[in-house]
Each structure stands twice: as C-alpha cells, then as structure tokens.
Design a protein around this motif. Structure first.
Motif, PDB file in Angstrom:
ATOM      1  N   ARG A  22       0.843  -1.195   0.000  1.00 63.10           N
ATOM      2  CA  ARG A  22       0.000   0.000   0.000  1.00 63.10           C
ATOM      3  C   ARG A  22       0.883   1.251   0.000  1.00 63.10           C
ATOM      4  O   ARG A  22       2.018   1.221   0.487  1.00 63.10           O
ATOM      5  CB  ARG A  22      -0.908   0.024   1.245  1.00 63.10           C
ATOM      6  N   MET A  24       1.527   4.200   1.792  1.00 63.40           N
ATOM      7  CA  MET A  24       1.182   4.583   3.155  1.00 63.40           C
ATOM      8  C   MET A  24       1.482   6.059   3.426  1.00 63.40           C
ATOM      9  O   MET A  24       2.448   6.623   2.911  1.00 63.40           O
ATOM     10  CB  MET A  24       1.934   3.712   4.158  1.00 63.40           C
ATOM     11  N   ARG A  25       0.632   6.648   4.266  1.00 64.83           N
ATOM     12  CA  ARG A  25       0.795   8.039   4.663  1.00 64.83           C
ATOM     13  C   ARG A  25       0.803   8.199   6.183  1.00 64.83           C
ATOM     14  O   ARG A  25       1.158   9.254   6.681  1.00 64.83           O
ATOM     15  CB  ARG A  25      -0.354   8.881   4.083  1.00 64.83           C
ATOM     16  N   ARG A  26       0.422   7.163   6.888  1.00 68.04           N
ATOM     17  CA  ARG A  26       0.362   7.230   8.355  1.00 68.04           C
ATOM     18  C   ARG A  26       1.405   6.291   8.950  1.00 68.04           C
ATOM     19  O   ARG A  26       1.485   5.124   8.573  1.00 68.04           O
ATOM     20  CB  ARG A  26      -1.047   6.875   8.846  1.00 68.04           C
ATOM     21  N   PRO A 188      -4.216  -1.121   5.357  1.00 71.40           N
ATOM     22  CA  PRO A 188      -5.600  -1.290   4.906  1.00 71.40           C
ATOM     23  C   PRO A 188      -5.706  -2.389   3.858  1.00 71.40           C
ATOM     24  O   PRO A 188      -4.732  -2.693   3.155  1.00 71.40           O
ATOM     25  CB  PRO A 188      -5.959   0.080   4.325  1.00 71.40           C
ATOM     26  N   VAL A 192      -5.600   3.276  -0.148  1.00 66.22           N
ATOM     27  CA  VAL A 192      -6.105   4.347   0.705  1.00 66.22           C
ATOM     28  C   VAL A 192      -6.997   5.309  -0.072  1.00 66.22           C
ATOM     29  O   VAL A 192      -8.025   5.772   0.444  1.00 66.22           O
ATOM     30  CB  VAL A 192      -4.927   5.104   1.356  1.00 66.22           C
ATOM     31  N   LEU A 195     -10.398   4.011  -0.157  1.00 66.63           N
ATOM     32  CA  LEU A 195     -11.071   4.164   1.133  1.00 66.63           C
ATOM     33  C   LEU A 195     -11.505   5.604   1.372  1.00 66.63           C
ATOM     34  O   LEU A 195     -12.504   5.866   2.051  1.00 66.63           O
ATOM     35  CB  LEU A 195     -10.149   3.687   2.265  1.00 66.63           C
ATOM     36  N   GLU A 196     -10.731   6.545   0.826  1.00 69.83           N
ATOM     37  CA  GLU A 196     -11.057   7.962   0.979  1.00 69.83           C
ATOM     38  C   GLU A 196     -12.014   8.461  -0.108  1.00 69.83           C
ATOM     39  O   GLU A 196     -12.300   9.659  -0.187  1.00 69.83           O
ATOM     40  CB  GLU A 196      -9.762   8.791   0.942  1.00 69.83           C
TER      41      GLU A 196
END
Length: 216
Positions: A22, A24-26, A188, A192, A195-196
């Motif tokens: 994924r 990732m940003r977090r 996730p 993402v 999901l957003e």
C-alpha cells in the motif's frame, strides 16, 4: 526440483506481498527502522533491473531534523498549489493526508543521475528508460519493506528544482521521489485513495488487449 524454480510457498508469499503493498501516509511517531533492515531494503532497491545496467538511481537518506522540516515545507507548499489546480475538488484534496514526512521513521530522497557511461544502450530510442529503471528500484524497496512489515509512501508533490537545491544536488541530478518509510499503525485491505473515495482501481481487463489497440 529445478534449482531455478521457487516453491509453491515462495510464490504464494511473493504474490501476497504484491497484493498487500500500500502507498502509506500514516506512520508510528517515534518509531525506528533497524540499521540492518534498512541495509536490506536499500540492497533490494539496488538489485533492481536497469536498461543497459545504467543504475541511474541515487538515494539520499535524510537524518537531519531541520532538513526534514524544510522538505516538509516544500511538500506542503506544493500541496496547496495542487489543491488550487484541482479546482472543484480542491477542498476534497486538502482533506486527504498525502504525506508522512514528519512522522515516518526514515525519509529517503531518490534522484535520477545522468552520470553514466556513454555506451548505455536502450536510452537512445527511449530516453525515459532511466526513469523507468529508477521506478523499478523504488518498487523493489516498496515490496521489500512490506515483506519486513514496514509501510512506505511515495511522495511526488514537491518542486524538483527547489528540492535539488536544498540537497545540493549537481545539475545532472533530478529528485523524483520522497519516500516515507517506517512502522505503520495498520495496512488497509484496499488502496487508501479508494477508502477515501478519491478514486477507484479499475479491473485488469480494462488494461489488456491482444494484437492491436482496443476499440472504443
């Protein structure tokens, strides 16, 4: 067993890593990546294929806190410009988390470098193959990170000239990626951006044709 073949379990693990990767940003604040793990990841990146064995990639590891904050400011400046350019989706874009520069355990900048031997082939007809080769290195790192249980995000929202100047790059080098790497709270099960509700991935059959360009 064919020594060049991999076991069923090996193949299953490879496809599992590909499917679980994924952007990732977090990240977990204050976390770290063990030096030996980072060394394995960079070795995986450096093992990527490249046209004519040109190896055009260069990696800059950012360990200075103030420099990291300056890179974050560059990214945030461009985030606002991108939002403005998106027009009616501006506020929707600003609500997205598009980077983890300040939170990730490791921050890497990847650059293309023009310093290569003159007899590199393949680039004469397709000069973009240096970028494609560097992207292969980034993908290698991405998959290796996922296999190590680490998240990675490719940040492309920055002004290349400003970032090159900030990192004192020579004129024949061009930054193409800011990579955020480190432990993440969760992976996730879908991209993402899906999901957003920003975008949806399309099925493979939309991208495969036989013998000629698809009609329509």
């Amino acid at each position: 067993m064919d020594p060049a073949a991999f076991s069923d379990d090996d193949r299953a693990a490879l496809y599992r890593v590909i499917g679980a990767r994924r952007d990732m940003r977090r990240f977990v604040p204050g976390a770290a990546v063990a030096p030996e793990t980072l060394a394995r990841l960079l070795a995986a990146a450096h093992a990527a294929p490249s046209v004519g064995l040109m190896q055009p990639w260069r990696f800059v590891r950012i360990t200075d806190g103030e420099l990291r904050r300056k890179i974050h400011r560059l990214v945030d400046d461009e985030r606002l410009r991108t939002a403005d350019a998106l027009g009616e989706r501006s506020s929707e874009f600003l609500a997205l988390k598009v980077e983890g520069v300040l939170d990730c355990a490791e921050l890497l900048v990847v650059a293309l470098c023009e310093r290569r031997e003159r007899w590199v082939f393949g680039r004469r007809t397709m000069p973009q193959m240096d970028l494609a080769s560097a992207a292969c290195a980034i993908q290698n790192l991405w998959l290796a990170a996922r296999a190590e249980g680490l998240g990675m995000g490719w940040v492309s929202i920055f002004d290349p000239d400003r970032l090159a100047k900030l990192l004192s790059m020579p004129t024949d080098a061009e930054p193409i990626a800011v990579l955020c790497l480190g432990p993440t709270p969760e992976f996730p099960d879908r991209p993402v951006l899906e999901l957003e509700n920003w975008a949806s991935a399309r099925p493979l059959e939309d991208f495969v044709a036989e013998n000629s360009w698809p009609a329509g």
